[in-house]
Design a protein around this motif. Structure first.
Motif, PDB file in Angstrom:
ATOM      1  N   THR A   1       0.831  -1.210   0.000  1.00  0.00           N
ATOM      2  CA  THR A   1       0.000   0.000   0.000  1.00  0.00           C
ATOM      3  C   THR A   1       0.861   1.255   0.000  1.00  0.00           C
ATOM      4  O   THR A   1       0.569   2.225  -0.711  1.00  0.00           O
ATOM      5  CB  THR A   1      -0.935   0.013   1.224  1.00  0.00           C
ATOM      6  OG1 THR A   1      -1.826  -1.104   1.144  1.00  0.00           O
ATOM      7  CG2 THR A   1      -1.755   1.300   1.269  1.00  0.00           C
ATOM      8  N   MET A   2       1.937   1.244   0.773  1.00  0.00           N
ATOM      9  CA  MET A   2       2.846   2.394   0.800  1.00  0.00           C
ATOM     10  C   MET A   2       3.479   2.612  -0.570  1.00  0.00           C
ATOM     11  O   MET A   2       3.589   3.752  -1.043  1.00  0.00           O
ATOM     12  CB  MET A   2       3.934   2.187   1.850  1.00  0.00           C
ATOM     13  CG  MET A   2       3.455   2.290   3.284  1.00  0.00           C
ATOM     14  SD  MET A   2       4.729   1.776   4.478  1.00  0.00           S
ATOM     15  CE  MET A   2       5.998   3.018   4.190  1.00  0.00           C
ATOM     16  N   LEU A   3       3.900   1.524  -1.214  1.00  0.00           N
ATOM     17  CA  LEU A   3       4.495   1.634  -2.548  1.00  0.00           C
ATOM     18  C   LEU A   3       3.487   2.220  -3.525  1.00  0.00           C
ATOM     19  O   LEU A   3       3.812   3.131  -4.301  1.00  0.00           O
ATOM     20  CB  LEU A   3       4.957   0.257  -3.031  1.00  0.00           C
ATOM     21  CG  LEU A   3       5.538   0.202  -4.454  1.00  0.00           C
ATOM     22  CD1 LEU A   3       6.812   1.031  -4.550  1.00  0.00           C
ATOM     23  CD2 LEU A   3       5.806  -1.246  -4.869  1.00  0.00           C
ATOM     24  N   PHE A   4       2.268   1.719  -3.480  1.00  0.00           N
ATOM     25  CA  PHE A   4       1.215   2.199  -4.378  1.00  0.00           C
ATOM     26  C   PHE A   4       0.928   3.681  -4.149  1.00  0.00           C
ATOM     27  O   PHE A   4       0.896   4.476  -5.097  1.00  0.00           O
ATOM     28  CB  PHE A   4      -0.058   1.377  -4.167  1.00  0.00           C
ATOM     29  CG  PHE A   4      -1.252   1.890  -4.921  1.00  0.00           C
ATOM     30  CD1 PHE A   4      -1.338   1.748  -6.296  1.00  0.00           C
ATOM     31  CD2 PHE A   4      -2.295   2.515  -4.247  1.00  0.00           C
ATOM     32  CE1 PHE A   4      -2.442   2.228  -6.999  1.00  0.00           C
ATOM     33  CE2 PHE A   4      -3.401   2.993  -4.939  1.00  0.00           C
ATOM     34  CZ  PHE A   4      -3.474   2.850  -6.317  1.00  0.00           C
ATOM     35  N   GLU A   5       0.726   4.050  -2.894  1.00  0.00           N
ATOM     36  CA  GLU A   5       0.369   5.436  -2.586  1.00  0.00           C
ATOM     37  C   GLU A   5       1.489   6.402  -2.952  1.00  0.00           C
ATOM     38  O   GLU A   5       1.238   7.470  -3.525  1.00  0.00           O
ATOM     39  CB  GLU A   5       0.021   5.561  -1.103  1.00  0.00           C
ATOM     40  CG  GLU A   5      -1.284   4.872  -0.725  1.00  0.00           C
ATOM     41  CD  GLU A   5      -1.587   4.935   0.758  1.00  0.00           C
ATOM     42  OE1 GLU A   5      -2.713   4.583   1.153  1.00  0.00           O
ATOM     43  OE2 GLU A   5      -0.691   5.330   1.538  1.00  0.00           O
ATOM     44  N   GLN A   6       2.724   6.040  -2.631  1.00  0.00           N
ATOM     45  CA  GLN A   6       3.841   6.931  -2.945  1.00  0.00           C
ATOM     46  C   GLN A   6       4.066   7.027  -4.448  1.00  0.00           C
ATOM     47  O   GLN A   6       4.386   8.098  -4.971  1.00  0.00           O
ATOM     48  CB  GLN A   6       5.109   6.455  -2.237  1.00  0.00           C
ATOM     49  CG  GLN A   6       5.065   6.657  -0.729  1.00  0.00           C
ATOM     50  CD  GLN A   6       6.403   6.385  -0.061  1.00  0.00           C
ATOM     51  OE1 GLN A   6       7.460   6.688  -0.602  1.00  0.00           O
ATOM     52  NE2 GLN A   6       6.363   5.805   1.126  1.00  0.00           N
TER      53      GLN A   6
END
Length: 218
Positions: free
Chosen positions: A150-155
Motif C-alpha cells: 500500500t505504501m508503494l502504491f500510494e507513494q
C-alpha cells in the motif's frame, strides 16, 4: 500484495506519463533499466555501505529511490509487452503469486530471502546491467525497506500525479509556482493523501482534482 486494480492504475499512469514526455516512447529505445540501475546505487548510498566511516541509514530516502525504480521497472515491463497494459498487469500479478527467492546470475545462485538489504540492492543493480528485472527480488527489497504494498502504491501514484499536475499547470514553461497558500505543492499532496482512501478505484483522479481545487483557490 498489490491488487489487480492497483497494478492497472500504476501501469496506466506510467504509460500516460511516458507518452506525455514522448508519444513514441515505446519505440524510442530508452534504457529504463539503466535508470533503475542508477537509482539502485543511490539507494545503497542512502542506506550506507562504507566501512571506513560512520554512516546512518536514511530509510525514507531509500524508499523514495525504490518508488523511482518502480517507475522505470513498469516502463520496462510495458515495453516487454508491446504496450499491452492488461497483459502487463496480468503478468505482474502472476509473478507476485509465485515469488521464488532463488536467482541465478553469472553462474552464482543467490537466495534473496537471506541477503541483507544492501546485498539485494547490489544484486538488483547487477541484474539491471544485463537488462533483467526480478519481481521477487524487488518485492523482498521493498519489504526490507519497511514498505508495505500500500505504501508503494500510494507513494508511486502520489509522485506520478504531482508530476502530471505540475506539467499541466505550466511547469515546463516556467509559469508554475510550486508554493501556494504558504506551502510547497508536495506538502499539499501529503495532506491530501492522508485524507484520501487509496483503495478507491479512481484514487489518482481524486488526488489530482483535490490538488487542482487547492491550487485554483490560492
Amino acid at each position: 500484495m498489490l491488487s489487480s486494480t492497483q497494478l492497472a492504475t500504476m501501469l496506466a499512469l506510467q504509460d500516460a506519463m511516458n507518452t506525455k514526455v514522448n508519444p513514441q516512447w515505446l519505440s524510442a529505445g530508452y534504457s529504463y533499466l539503466r535508470a533503475a540501475l542508477i537509482e539502485s546505487v543511490e539507494a545503497i548510498d542512502h542506506h550506507g555501505w562504507k566501512w571506513w566511516k560512520a554512516q546512518n541509514c536514511d530509510l525514507a530516502q531509500v524508499q523514495m529511490e525504490l518508488v523511482d525504480i518502480w517507475h522505470f521497472a513498469l516502463s520496462h515491463i510495458i515495453i516487454a509487452h508491446d504496450g499491452d497494459i492488461p497483459k502487463a498487469a496480468k503478468e505482474i500479478e502472476v509473478e507476485l503469486q509465485h515469488l521464488n527467492p532463488i536467482i541465478v546470475f553469472d553462474g552464482v545462485t543467490f537466495d534473496v530471502s537471506t541477503n541483507t538489504l544492501v546485498e539485494n540492492l547490489e544484486l538488483m543493480a547487477g541484474l539491471c546491467v544485463v537488462k533483467r528485472f526480478d519481481m521477487p527480488l524487488f518485492v523482498t527489497i521493498v519489504e526490507q525497506a519497511q514498505m508495505t504494498p500500500t505504501m508503494l502504491f500510494e507513494q508511486y501514484v502520489g509522485k506520478n500525479i504531482l508530476n502530471f499536475f505540475r506539467q499541466d499547470h505550466g511547469y515546463k514553461e516556467g509559469s508554475y509556482n510550486k508554493v501556494w497558500q504558504g506551502r510547497e505543492d508536495n506538502e499539499h499532496l501529503v495532506e491530501i493523501m492522508a485524507q484520501t482512501n487509496s483503495t478507491t478505484q479512481d484514487y489518482a483522479d481524486v488526488l489530482y482534482k483535490a490538488l487542482e481545487k487547492r491550487y485554483l483557490a490560492k
